[in-house]
Scaffold this active site. Structure first.
Site, PDB file in Angstrom:
ATOM      1  CG  ASP A  41      -2.203   0.796   0.958  1.00 49.75           C
ATOM      2  OD1 ASP A  41      -3.224   0.547   1.596  1.00 49.75           O
ATOM      3  OD2 ASP A  41      -2.143   1.707   0.100  1.00 49.75           O
TER       4      ASP A  41
HETATM    5  C1  GLC Z   1      -4.397   4.212  -0.266  1.00 49.85           C
HETATM    6  C2  GLC Z   1      -5.281   3.060   0.155  1.00 49.85           C
HETATM    7  C3  GLC Z   1      -5.371   1.967  -0.857  1.00 49.85           C
HETATM    8  C4  GLC Z   1      -5.271   2.557  -2.245  1.00 49.85           C
HETATM    9  C5  GLC Z   1      -3.869   3.102  -2.388  1.00 49.85           C
HETATM   10  C6  GLC Z   1      -3.663   3.752  -3.757  1.00 49.85           C
HETATM   11  O1  GLC Z   1      -3.619   4.622   0.823  1.00 49.85           O
HETATM   12  O2  GLC Z   1      -4.990   2.466   1.410  1.00 49.85           O
HETATM   13  O3  GLC Z   1      -6.616   1.294  -0.638  1.00 49.85           O
HETATM   14  O4  GLC Z   1      -5.504   1.556  -3.223  1.00 49.85           O
HETATM   15  O5  GLC Z   1      -3.542   4.033  -1.376  1.00 49.85           O
HETATM   16  O6  GLC Z   1      -4.475   4.860  -3.879  1.00 49.85           O
END
Ligand code: GLC
Length: 744
Positions: free
Chosen positions: A285
């Site tokens: 993430d």
């Molecule tokens: C965010 C979220 C995740 C998302 C990623 C990209 O922090 O936790 O669900 O897909 O970043 O945007």
């Protein structure tokens, strides 16, 4: 004329050569091996690097200039760059600077729609309609892929039992069986049956794992649980996504029992890649790798990166740790060529599957983008699907459905809203000028002779006396009041946990003033979580939970309020009476001192509260209809089954009311005694049954010992002989229908 003809001939001749010369690629394994044999160590590492464009912000700003690094050939994937033109331009810059012309992979959070926005995922779950959920994902993929997106970071399959956690809005609620079915439907919808088609995209099961179990419902917080709960409750929907062929996973921010998921070898290598044989790619993430320093699990970026890669992470989202430190770790022998190769291969295979090596620009087609976005069939589907998600929680004296002859006062901060109605994580959904507000939907439905007034009355947290008095005056002259209230869309979603999940004081006070008019009051609730609405349940006449119903939300709410749509949604998550009851969920254990309620002969030494009932306000699976359903003629095909045999469970369902309607018939089972304690009941099947008024149908469920498996005292996922109680009905409080035995 002659000149033009020559030009045309020349053009078609050259196109013909190009087509004829279009090289058919070698089979995937061979192609990727050949390519990797030409790649340097650095080039392989750079395939594991993902940066965010300057578009949508979905995490802490990192100040990176990703274009600089693309020009240096150091980027394998970009997130948040969308649109045929923008993706084509970034791809062009990349290819011009990629020695081996390796295309960039474009990812984006297409969670419940790309431009045409469907209800938030918690609302989609309330439909209990897997075909509808698959269709929503399919349309989202069609629009996103027309906008240059190759990969969505969805479905979010985190089980959530705590409505303080803002991200409960993005998932499928509290139940593992429902969550598993939805995970599979979403993956099928996004990926289709051929990723090389330009209307399908890679799906991503996230956030692996147990992110929804954050202590105190506080986002990113610690989770700690037994392996049995981890596997029984939180991992099954991820395994379902693997079974459905999901091509990517995303690790979660949280630690589980001391180990951050980003570098959790047991999760990533032992369970996901070995036990489940997952052949796809795992992305972190957003800056999740760097954050292991804050976790106290890594001493610096290099340490974090090598821990993550060695544990089974394949791509670093935004953190730049792989880009900046993996070569050093490789030179120092901290990561091997084999580990780098494995991660690189996983990335390149996805690019091959998408057809990007044949044509890196195939998804960046402005003409197709224009033809695809907001297609009428997509907007019609958004309405049809939204209508399935609305949950009727109360309807005293059948105040609903309304009729056009009534004088109706619509009030509340969301009555004319076109922004919040599409919820959070709404990708490129338009927040004004496209989504249908409740006001617009009602006016469209009632037409010119609408005897309805529309007054905001109050905002979420502030009341203008003149506005409020205007609304109260209209309410006093009406036959019925409809209050459209709830939360702002950003009160749920990421980094949106709350200790208080009541309606705001301003809205509640306004409701109390409206109550003084003596008129029947209908609450249309828009929120991304269950809210603690005990006062509203006690004092209002009807409550319709609309979640955030999306681009056609106003039409769906209007059609439901006026009876064109008979609500059929069921709660995918328990509504607590108060925050003090959380976590509260239907498939709980019995304990050694279960409280049997006011009739329990032992009122003190029981598992209960002295200041509250233990039952929720509304249970999982609950939802009313404008009609009524009766269950009868329960049958089992046998009183016992052996391992491997099938049992048919049937029941008749009749529509005994005066409206055609749909009932979600739910099957729950209870394993009475196990080598470990078992939940009071678990959802094992459901079926949406359409019944005209007066109509009766027989619903048949088929189960086998496979459906009775659980992680036993030896942590083996097996069924055990014994007695099972069967519950069938319209919610998780369904009555017991009898027992059957599983025998050796
Ligand atoms: C965010 C979220 C995740 C998302 C990623 C990209 O922090 O936790 O669900 O897909 O970043 O945007």
């Amino acid at each position: 004329m002659k000149h033009k003809l020559t030009l045309l001939l020349l053009l078609s001749f050259s196109l013909g050569i190009a087509q004829k010369n279009k090289t058919k690629l070698k089979p995937k394994a061979e192609f990727v091996s050949d390519l990797m044999n030409q790649m340097t160590v650095d080039e392989k590492i750079y395939q594991l690097v993902q940066f965010t464009s300057d578009g949508t912000v979905t995490g802490p700003k990192t100040g990176d200039n990703y274009i600089t690094w693309i020009k240096q050939g150091k980027v394998g994937s970009v997130l948040n760059c969308t649109g045929a033109q923008a993706t084509r331009e970034v791809q062009r810059i990349n290819l011009e600077n990629s020695r081996l012309k390796i295309p960039i992979l474009f990812g984006h959070d297409v969670i419940h729609g790309y431009k045409t926005i469907f209800p938030i995922n918690l609302g989609l779950a309330a439909s209990f309609d897997m075909k509808a959920i698959e269709r929503a994902s399919q349309i989202a993929a069609a629009e996103a892929s027309a906008g240059g997106v190759h990969w969505t970071f969805a479905p979010m399959v985190d089980i959530a039992r705590d409505p303080r956690w803002g991200r409960i809005s993005e998932g499928s609620g509290e139940d593992t069986y429902l969550g598993s079915q939805i995970a599979m439907a979403s993956v099928r919808g996004f990926q289709g049956d051929d990723l090389s088609k330009t209307n399908t995209i890679l799906a991503c099961a996230k956030h692996f794992a147990a992110y929804g179990a954050a202590e105190a419902g506080r986002d990113y917080n610690t989770t700690d649980m037994s392996e049995r709960v981890l596997r029984e409750v939180y991992l099954r929907p991820f395994k379902a996504a693997v079974d459905a062929g999901v091509k990517t996973f995303m690790t979660s921010f949280n630690e589980i029992a001391g180990i951050p998921s980003t570098a959790n070898k047991y999760l990533l290598r032992d369970i996901l890649k070995s036990e489940w044989k997952f052949g796809g790619m795992v992305v972190s993430d957003y800056t999740g790798v760097n954050e292991m320093i804050a976790h106290g699990f890594a001493k610096d970026d290099q340490d974090a990166a090598q821990l993550a890669l060695n544990a089974g992470l394949d791509m670093d989202m935004v953190g730049a740790t792989f880009m900046k430190t993996l070569r050093k770790s490789y030179d120092e022998g901290k990561v091997s060529m084999a580990v780098i190769d494995d991660a690189c291969r996983r990335v390149l295979e996805l690019k091959y599957d998408l057809g990007l090596f044949e044509d890196p620009y195939r998804y960046s087609d402005e003409k197709r983008e224009k033809e695809t976005i907001y297609k009428k069939e997509y907007l019609d589907a958004a309405l049809d699907i939204a209508n399935k998600t609305l949950v009727l929680l109360k309807n005293k004296n059948n105040v609903l459905p309304l009729n056009a002859s009534q004088k109706i006062s619509f009030v509340g901060p969301l009555v004319s809203d076109e922004n919040h109605i599409i919820g959070s994580w709404a990708a490129l959904g338009d927040r004004g000028g496209v989504a249908v507000s409740v006001k617009e939907g009602v006016e469209k439905l009632l037409g010119a002779n609408a005897k309805a007034t529309f007054d905001k009355g109050v905002d979420f947290d502030k009341a203008d006396p003149s506005e409020m008095n205007q609304a109260l005056a209209n309410a006093a002259k009406a036959d019925v009041v409809v209050a459209v209230m709830g939360e702002r869309e950003n009160q749920t979603g990421e980094a949106a946990s709350q200790t208080n999940i009541d309606l705001s004081v301003t809205q509640k006070n306004f409701l109390m003033e409206l109550k003084k008019t003596g008129k029947p009051i209908v609450l249309v609730l828009m929120s991304g979580r269950p809210m603690t609405i005990s006062w509203e349940n006690e004092n209002l006449d009807a409550i319709l939970d609309a979640w955030y119903p999306g681009t056609r939300g106003g039409d769906a709410i209007a059609q439901t309020l006026f009876g064109q749509n008979n609500p059929s949604g069921k709660l995918p998550v328990t509504f607590p009476r108060s925050v003090g009851q959380i976590p509260i969920y239907y498939n709980h254990k019995n304990t050694g001192r279960p409280y049997l309620g006011p009739t329990d002969p032992e009122q003190k030494y029981k598992s209960r509260y002295t200041d509250s009932a233990i039952e929720p306000l509304y249970p999982f699976g609950y939802g009313l209809s404008y009609t009524a359903f009766a269950y009868d003629n329960f049958k089992l095909s046998s009183k016992t089954i052996r391992f491997g045999e099938k049992l048919k469970i049937s029941i008749d369902v009749a529509n005994t009311g005066s409206y055609d309607g749909i009932e979600v018939v739910q099957l729950y089972l209870r394993d009475l005694v196990g080598s470990v304690t078992r939940p009071m009941r678990e959802l094992k099947g459901f079926e949406r049954v359409s019944l005209k008024k007066g109509e009766k149908k027989t619903v048949v469920f088929e189960i086998s010992s496979d459906d009775l498996k659980f992680y036993n005292i030896d942590m083996k996922n097996e069924a055990e002989a014994g007695d099972f109680e069967v519950f069938v009905g319209g919610n998780s409080d369904a009555q017991s229908r009898g027992l059957f035995g599983l025998v050796k």
